[in-house]
Write a protein that holds these residues in place. Structure first.
Motif, short mmCIF file in Angstrom:
data_model
loop_
_atom_site.label_atom_id
_atom_site.label_comp_id
_atom_site.label_asym_id
_atom_site.label_seq_id
_atom_site.Cartn_x
_atom_site.Cartn_y
_atom_site.Cartn_z
N ALA A 163 41.39 62.75 76.26
CA ALA A 163 41.65 64.18 76.11
C ALA A 163 43.08 64.52 76.52
CB ALA A 163 40.65 64.99 76.93
N VAL A 164 43.53 63.94 77.62
CA VAL A 164 44.90 64.19 78.08
C VAL A 164 45.90 63.64 77.06
CG1 VAL A 164 46.59 63.54 79.84
CG2 VAL A 164 44.32 64.30 80.51
N ALA A 165 45.63 62.46 76.52
CA ALA A 165 46.53 61.86 75.53
C ALA A 165 46.60 62.71 74.27
CB ALA A 165 46.09 60.44 75.20
N SER A 166 45.47 63.21 73.82
CA SER A 166 45.49 64.04 72.60
C SER A 166 46.20 65.37 72.85
CB SER A 166 44.06 64.28 72.10
OG SER A 166 43.33 65.04 73.03
N GLU A 167 46.05 65.92 74.04
CA GLU A 167 46.79 67.15 74.38
C GLU A 167 48.30 66.89 74.39
OE1 GLU A 167 45.32 68.71 78.04
OE2 GLU A 167 43.30 69.00 77.25
N ALA A 168 48.69 65.74 74.92
CA ALA A 168 50.11 65.39 74.96
C ALA A 168 50.66 65.20 73.55
CB ALA A 168 50.33 64.13 75.80
N VAL A 172 53.64 67.35 71.73
CA VAL A 172 54.83 66.74 71.15
C VAL A 172 54.99 67.15 69.70
CG1 VAL A 172 55.82 64.52 70.45
CG2 VAL A 172 54.88 64.79 72.73
N LYS A 173 53.89 67.14 68.94
CA LYS A 173 53.96 67.54 67.54
C LYS A 173 54.34 69.01 67.42
CE LYS A 173 50.70 64.13 65.79
NZ LYS A 173 49.37 63.93 65.22
N LYS A 174 53.86 69.82 68.33
CA LYS A 174 54.18 71.26 68.30
C LYS A 174 55.65 71.51 68.61
CE LYS A 174 52.60 75.65 70.15
NZ LYS A 174 51.70 76.31 71.09
#
Length: 176
Positions: A163-168, A172-174
């Motif tokens: 979950a933390v990795a997907s939020e990161a 980054v994409k944003k």
């Protein structure tokens, strides 16, 4: 010649010029770094407070203030000893344990050795180990099999890490 080398040389030259500079911010006769005294006789004449103030790990440096502020984490961990184990976070206490262990070792490698920071990190690691043990024992008491408890803890930590990795990744994409 790359621009990074030009920048590095400029930085090195400016530091050398700063060390050799004389001006309102330099003591007459001072040589080297700002924490070194010009001679041994003046060091002997300094009071205890002056030696602490001018020390390379003294009150004016991060080497003093980082451990002082980090004691708040140790105190918070000790205060959590009174909380029920079901309300404690495994990932938070695991991170505190890892931080304490890793940085205790690192404090013995860096120069100057920072014994104040090593002490606070040692106690942070100890408090983290106690809390993780409490959480593990509580969860083991809920189940009959300790193997199931370990697998459950493992999946919980892995899910939280994902979950933390997907939020990161989303952040980054944003930003791009």
């Amino acid at each position: 010649m790359s621009s990074s080398r030009i920048g590095l040389r400029f930085f090195q030259n400016s530091r050398a010029a700063f060390r050799n500079a004389t001006g309102p911010f330099r003591r007459p006769g001072a040589q080297g770094f700002r924490f070194q005294s010009s001679d041994a006789a003046s060091a002997e004449q300094q009071s205890t407070f002056q030696r602490l103030w001018n020390s390379p790990i003294g009150v004016k440096t991060v080497h003093f203030w980082a451990p002082v502020m980090k004691w708040a984490l140790v105190i918070a961990g000790i205060s959590d000893l009174g909380r029920p184990a079901e309300k404690l976070s495994l990932t938070q206490n695991g991170a505190l344990t890892a931080t304490g262990i890793i940085w205790t070792r690192w404090c013995m490698i860096i120069t100057p050795k920072n014994y104040l920071l090593a002490a606070v990190n040692f106690f942070l690691g100890c408090v983290g180990v106690v809390q993780v043990t409490r959480i593990f024992n509580y969860r083991r008491s809920l189940k009959d099999s300790p193997v199931e408890t370990v697998k459950e803890l493992e999946t919980e930590v892995v899910d939280q890490a994902k979950a933390v990795a997907s939020e990161a990744e989303a952040a980054v994409k944003k930003s791009n």
